[in-house]
Design a protein around this motif. Structure first.
Motif, PDB file in Angstrom:
ATOM      1  N   GLY A 104     -24.202 -34.091  24.031  1.00  0.00           N
ATOM      2  CA  GLY A 104     -25.205 -33.033  23.900  1.00  0.00           C
ATOM      3  C   GLY A 104     -26.470 -33.252  24.699  1.00  0.00           C
ATOM      4  O   GLY A 104     -27.297 -32.355  24.791  1.00  0.00           O
TER       5      GLY A 104
ATOM      6  N   ASP B  71     -34.257 -32.778  11.147  1.00  0.00           N
ATOM      7  CA  ASP B  71     -33.651 -31.943  12.188  1.00  0.00           C
ATOM      8  C   ASP B  71     -34.679 -31.582  13.252  1.00  0.00           C
ATOM      9  O   ASP B  71     -34.359 -31.480  14.439  1.00  0.00           O
ATOM     10  CB  ASP B  71     -33.068 -30.665  11.573  1.00  0.00           C
TER      11      ASP B  71
ATOM     12  N   ALA C  47     -31.249 -26.756  16.671  1.00  0.00           N
ATOM     13  CA  ALA C  47     -29.991 -27.473  16.950  1.00  0.00           C
ATOM     14  C   ALA C  47     -29.757 -27.691  18.442  1.00  0.00           C
ATOM     15  O   ALA C  47     -28.629 -27.986  18.855  1.00  0.00           O
ATOM     16  CB  ALA C  47     -28.817 -26.708  16.338  1.00  0.00           C
TER      17      ALA C  47
ATOM     18  N   ARG D  98     -27.298 -30.748  20.729  1.00  0.00           N
ATOM     19  CA  ARG D  98     -26.254 -31.316  19.866  1.00  0.00           C
ATOM     20  C   ARG D  98     -24.854 -31.149  20.443  1.00  0.00           C
ATOM     21  O   ARG D  98     -23.866 -31.424  19.776  1.00  0.00           O
ATOM     22  CB  ARG D  98     -26.310 -30.681  18.472  1.00  0.00           C
TER      23      ARG D  98
ATOM     24  N   GLY E 279     -23.274 -28.258  21.485  1.00  0.00           N
ATOM     25  CA  GLY E 279     -22.563 -27.027  21.146  1.00  0.00           C
ATOM     26  C   GLY E 279     -23.503 -25.848  21.246  1.00  0.00           C
ATOM     27  O   GLY E 279     -24.628 -25.967  21.733  1.00  0.00           O
ATOM     28  N   ASP E 280     -23.055 -24.677  20.768  1.00  0.00           N
ATOM     29  CA  ASP E 280     -23.893 -23.483  20.762  1.00  0.00           C
ATOM     30  C   ASP E 280     -25.011 -23.681  19.739  1.00  0.00           C
ATOM     31  O   ASP E 280     -24.765 -23.735  18.535  1.00  0.00           O
ATOM     32  CB  ASP E 280     -23.040 -22.261  20.390  1.00  0.00           C
ATOM     33  N   HIS E 281     -26.242 -23.794  20.223  1.00  0.00           N
ATOM     34  CA  HIS E 281     -27.332 -24.126  19.306  1.00  0.00           C
ATOM     35  C   HIS E 281     -27.605 -23.021  18.300  1.00  0.00           C
ATOM     36  O   HIS E 281     -28.165 -23.278  17.228  1.00  0.00           O
ATOM     37  CB  HIS E 281     -28.599 -24.499  20.086  1.00  0.00           C
TER      38      HIS E 281
ATOM     39  N   LEU F 236     -24.846 -23.728  15.552  1.00  0.00           N
ATOM     40  CA  LEU F 236     -25.188 -24.967  14.846  1.00  0.00           C
ATOM     41  C   LEU F 236     -26.493 -24.804  14.065  1.00  0.00           C
ATOM     42  O   LEU F 236     -26.641 -25.342  12.961  1.00  0.00           O
ATOM     43  CB  LEU F 236     -25.321 -26.114  15.848  1.00  0.00           C
TER      44      LEU F 236
ATOM     45  N   GLU G  53     -27.561 -22.084  12.668  1.00  0.00           N
ATOM     46  CA  GLU G  53     -27.267 -21.304  11.465  1.00  0.00           C
ATOM     47  C   GLU G  53     -26.864 -22.240  10.314  1.00  0.00           C
ATOM     48  O   GLU G  53     -27.299 -22.079   9.174  1.00  0.00           O
ATOM     49  CB  GLU G  53     -26.137 -20.313  11.759  1.00  0.00           C
ATOM     50  N   GLN G  54     -26.059 -23.240  10.638  1.00  0.00           N
ATOM     51  CA  GLN G  54     -25.639 -24.211   9.611  1.00  0.00           C
ATOM     52  C   GLN G  54     -26.833 -25.004   9.091  1.00  0.00           C
ATOM     53  O   GLN G  54     -26.963 -25.254   7.891  1.00  0.00           O
ATOM     54  CB  GLN G  54     -24.589 -25.155  10.204  1.00  0.00           C
ATOM     55  N   VAL G  55     -27.718 -25.398  10.009  1.00  0.00           N
ATOM     56  CA  VAL G  55     -28.927 -26.127   9.598  1.00  0.00           C
ATOM     57  C   VAL G  55     -29.768 -25.254   8.662  1.00  0.00           C
ATOM     58  O   VAL G  55     -30.326 -25.734   7.661  1.00  0.00           O
ATOM     59  CB  VAL G  55     -29.756 -26.558  10.822  1.00  0.00           C
TER      60      VAL G  55
ATOM     61  N   ARG H 214     -28.823 -17.449  14.084  1.00  0.00           N
ATOM     62  CA  ARG H 214     -27.547 -17.211  14.775  1.00  0.00           C
ATOM     63  C   ARG H 214     -27.702 -16.138  15.861  1.00  0.00           C
ATOM     64  O   ARG H 214     -27.120 -16.238  16.947  1.00  0.00           O
ATOM     65  CB  ARG H 214     -26.496 -16.780  13.743  1.00  0.00           C
TER      66      ARG H 214
END
Length: 919
Positions: A321, A471, A538, A541, A543-545, A548, A550-552, A575
């Motif tokens: 990343g 984060d 994100a 990291r 990947g698509d920040h 990712l 959205e998960q955070v 997102r």
């Protein structure tokens, strides 16, 4: 660096051996030995530099050793020259008391910190008056130094002149402050140092600090006024070496310290802070030395092309990343941040020291103001402090609370307390992060109504922000290796929060009129503030920040105390935070399918309001100049149409009703010339009436009528559009193949960038093409000479009076640094984004006339371009075309799409650019 600590000094330069060689050359050649001596010393200089470069390659972070070694190398050369000139060139057996010279290293050279190509700053001191012998020696030494290829900054003054000029000039005073005895008459040097501190420094301490800080602020402003700019100046930028030097200068001026280590003794830095000082200084010095060695000159700008090479030289490697250059620059910004933190604490202490020395006079001389208590804290003189050393250790939640109070009350944090915060931030661990009170306080701070941006920046620089929200700590000082983002991720985020706060307070209403209304209509103001905080959380990291992130958001929002509904809103915003800008800037807003698809993803007016706010502050916080009225207009247009669609459940008017409504508005615009609609209205297609605004249509109709009355086959009209922040160029001509790419080429030749294009063919075979253009820095053209140049260039291009390809290839990009980035061209086809057109998006490195080359490739692929939307993200261009084949149909055959892709990739490739440049 103490030069005695430099290892293997004779491997750098052996002064005794060189002195013997100089004596031998003098014995052999006499007065003709000069050339040989210059060559000998020049070779010694190059050999010494090579040895130091080799050592730096072996120990790439040894900044103190390398910079100290450079100063040691020059010291020995200057001493050799002084001895040679005074013993062999102008010997004087019986010198008078005025025939004395003290050679003094000043400035950075005086600190014994030099990069390989730094200037050699020398002061020659003489007694009461200069004698011919002194002048001859000084002149001879300078010519030797110049002939060796050194850049020499020099002065020659008597002691009286030195005192007088130091009093008058801040720069001279600072240079002498760092003065170091180099060679010559030691007694004379000692006398100069005594007089400098007694006659110049004494009693002027406050004035010096004031002038030095004003000078620093001016330098910061000149360099971008942020330590997080992505191409920092290692020496003069905010958080750079000069800021560390300023601490040392002030400490030396006030307390007469001899080295940075002595700042501990006088209470301006703790031992831990001094270690941080040295670590940051060593790293920055190493980077500066690498810069000089790589470029072969005194280069202090850490530009994109050099960042990658220095990251490799300093042994930074790729990680998941994050590339090596991003990891290197993240470490750089961590050091710059530490410099900023040290500077703040240091200067606040200086301020306190002077405040204690101030004596009260008059009626209030015996009165002492008492500190007030606020929630257990002590507030005095606009600063908040704590009652004891264990305050934060006893309850680490207070590490959040103090910043929340500072924001709410509009007060600063006392420097001693900031030191405690910095020390005690380690106590923020899992239980504190989960503590409901701590999270409630953080949320109050984040959505504070006073100045959350400033206080969050303090919190970040104290190390509390990243500890409390790990984060966020992961993106701390993280740069984005591109030319679009001006700041690190954490600084971009904090700036975006500040912009949202300013919009809410009504400070940016002119630039963000919708935002100023919408911020007061959102269901949860704290949700939009959290969304701004988390939108880039994100990055880095692998990947698509957005996904990712959205998960955070789903993990952090409940911790912060947000409800399920607020959490869902924040997660969706993170997102979708790029959705609105991508739609507004890359899609045709006149195409109903664009609005239908956008609204299908947004689904509610509440989401739309929040997304509009997040998009505006995200774009504006990227850096100066990234927000303009054209972007504001596109986002506003998308918001208004989408809001209507969401409110009514459908677009208020069908196709025919919308055309009729537009015609009515155009008729009103035309006034006395409304009859032109009756004469020419029917030759314009329905798509034209739907795509263009009423003011543009009115001008197009008048322009067409004038062209017809004059019998013109080509009509070009240019008009500055204040509302759009751009210049509208309307070209009306008999349609023919290649018209679009030739017009684009002409516009580029005139030095303009196309930011939007709408291409129309009327029912009678004439073309009406409208282009919005700006200059390379995003400003409109409005001077008559500029507009005339654009008209001439388009006319020449359409008449084949110029060869477009070679001329365009030789036009340099305004930002040639784009070559530092490896960008692979990419072509994306989308047959679902429009009901009538195939949408083609081309991503490639921005370069001269890229649009012209892409448009030509589309022409040679036998496609008709109906609209083009041009977006630049620093070094990267994203150009979108709405096209059909010659029969007006979408392109769906796989083989045909593959051929078009190949043509576009060739047009966008670096190799194709190189071919054209060499043609």
């Amino acid at each position: 660096m103490n030069q005695a600590k430099i290892p293997k000094q004779r491997a750098i330069i052996d002064r005794r051996a060189l002195a013997g060689e100089i004596s031998s050359l003098v014995d052999e050649y006499g007065e003709k030995a000069r050339g040989a001596i210059v060559a000998l010393l020049r070779d010694a200089l190059e050999a010494g530099r090579a040895e130091l470069a080799k050592r730096l390659a072996e120990k790439p972070a040894s900044g103190h050793e390398c910079s100290g070694g450079q100063a040691f190398l020059v010291d020995q050369l200057v001493r050799l020259l002084y001895d040679h000139v005074t013993q062999h060139v102008f010997p004087s057996a019986n010198r008078s008391k005025n025939e004395r010279i003290a050679v003094m290293a000043v400035g950075g050279y005086g600190r014994a910190e030099m990069a390989p190509h730094s200037d050699v700053d020398i002061a020659f001191l003489t007694p009461a008056r200069r004698t011919p012998w002194c002048e001859q020696v000084i002149e001879a030494m300078l010519y030797f130094l110049w002939d060796m290829g050194l850049q020499v900054g020099h002065s020659s003054r008597t002691l009286d002149e030195m005192v007088r000029m130091a009093k008058e000039d801040l720069t001279i005073r600072t240079a002498l402050l760092e003065g170091r005895y180099l060679w010559g008459d030691r007694e004379l040097y000692d006398e100069s140092a005594r007089r400098f501190f007694t006659e110049v420094v004494h009693g002027t301490e406050r004035q010096y600090i004031s002038e030095k800080l004003a000078e620093r602020d001016a330098r910061h402003k000149r360099m971008g006024d942020s330590r997080y700019v992505v191409e920092p100046n290692v020496k003069d930028g905010k958080g750079g070496l000069r800021d560390l030097h300023t601490l040392y200068w002030i400490g030396k001026y006030i307390h007469k310290v001899r080295s940075a280590a002595d700042l501990i003794e006088v209470g301006l830095l703790t031992k831990q802070e001094y270690k941080s000082f040295r670590r940051a200084e060593a790293f920055l010095l190493a980077v500066r030395c690498h810069l000089h060695i790589l470029t072969g000159r005194a280069e202090d700008r850490l530009t994109f092309d050099l960042q990658r090479e220095i990251a490799t030289r300093m042994n930074f490697a790729d990680r998941t990343g994050k590339s090596s250059v991003e990891r290197f620059m993240q470490f750089y910004f961590i050091q710059a941040k530490r410099v900023g933190s040290l500077t703040g604490i240091f200067l606040a202490h200086i301020d306190d020291q002077f405040a204690k020395k101030r004596s009260r006079k008059g009626f209030l001389a015996a009165f002492t103001a008492k500190a007030r208590t606020h929630k257990g804290y002590q507030v005095f003189g606009g600063k908040i402090g704590v009652p004891g050393d264990d305050w934060f250790r006893d309850d680490p939640v207070r590490l959040i609370e103090i910043f929340q109070i500072a924001e709410e009350e509009g007060i600063e944090i006392h420097p001693d307390t900031m030191r405690q915060i910095d020390r005690d931030a380690v106590h923020i661990k899992g239980p504190i992060r989960k503590d409901p009170r701590a999270n409630a306080l953080f949320l109050q701070l984040l959505a504070g109504r006073n100045d959350p941006e400033t206080v969050l920046r303090w919190m970040n620089e104290a190390g509390v922000f990243g500890k409390f929200v790990p984060d966020f700590g992961r993106v701390n000082s993280q740069m984005q290796f591109d030319m679009y983002h001006h700041y690190t991720v954490d600084e971009h985020t904090i700036r975006a929060i500040g912009l949202l706060s300013r919009i809410e307070k009504g400070e940016l209403t002119d630039d963000h009129p919708r935002g100023a209304r919408l911020i007061h209509r959102v269901a949860s103001r704290r949700a939009i503030y959290v969304a701004v905080l988390l939108h880039d959380i994100a990055k880095g990291r692998g990947g698509d920040h957005s996904v990712l992130g959205e998960q955070v958001a789903y993990e952090l929002c409940p911790r912060f105390g947000l409800t399920k509904g607020e959490t869902a809103m924040v997660a969706w915003l993170v997102r979708a935070h790029l959705l609105m800008s991508a739609t507004a800037f890359k899609r045709d807003l006149a195409d109903p399918k664009t609005i239908e698809d956008f609204v299908g993803q947004v689904q509610s007016q509440e989401r739309l309001r929040n997304l509009m706010l997040l998009t505006a502050v995200d774009i504006r916080a990227v850096g100066p100049g990234t927000w303009n009225s054209w972007k504001g207009q596109l986002l506003g247009e998308l918001y208004d149409v989408s809001q209507e669609r969401l409110r009514l459940g459908h677009v208020r008017h069908g196709r025919s009703e919308r055309i009729a409504a537009t015609k009515a508005l155009v008729r009103e615009q035309l006034g006395d010339r409304a009859h032109l609609i009756d004469e020419y209205g029917d030759i314009y297609t329905d798509s034209y009436w739907l795509a263009e605004t009423d003011d543009v249509i009115a001008r197009n109709i008048v322009q067409y009528s004038v062209a017809q009355s004059l019998g013109e086959q080509l009509s070009i009209h240019c008009e500055y559009e204040e509302e759009r922040g751009a210049t509208l160029v309307s070209v009306i001509a008999a349609d023919h193949p290649g018209l679009f790419y030739r017009i684009a080429g002409g516009i580029h030749l005139a030095g303009a960038n196309i930011i939007d294009a709408r291409i129309h063919t009327m029912r009678n075979g004439w073309a009406v093409d409208n282009f919005l253009i700006q200059d390379p820095v995003g400003a409109p053209f409005y001077e008559a000479s500029q507009l005339e140049r654009i008209k001439t260039a388009i006319s020449d291009a359409l008449a084949n009076r110029v060869e477009l390809a070679p001329k365009l290839a030789k036009r340099p990009l305004p930002i040639s640094r784009s070559k530092a980035f490896n960008i692979q061209p990419r072509v994306i086809f989308d047959n679902s984004a429009s009901n009538r057109f195939t949408v083609i998006e081309v991503n490639a490195r921005d370069r001269p006339a890229l649009l012209n080359r892409l448009a030509r490739a589309l022409f040679e692929s036998q496609l008709i371009v109906h609209s083009a939307h041009i977006t630049a993200y620093g070094e990267r261009a994203a150009d979108t075309f709405y096209v059909t084949d010659l029969m007006g149909e979408k392109i769906s055959a796989t083989e045909r799409l593959e051929n078009i892709e190949a043509e576009l990739l060739d047009a966008a490739s670096d190799s194709r650019q190189a071919e054209l440049e060499s043609a």
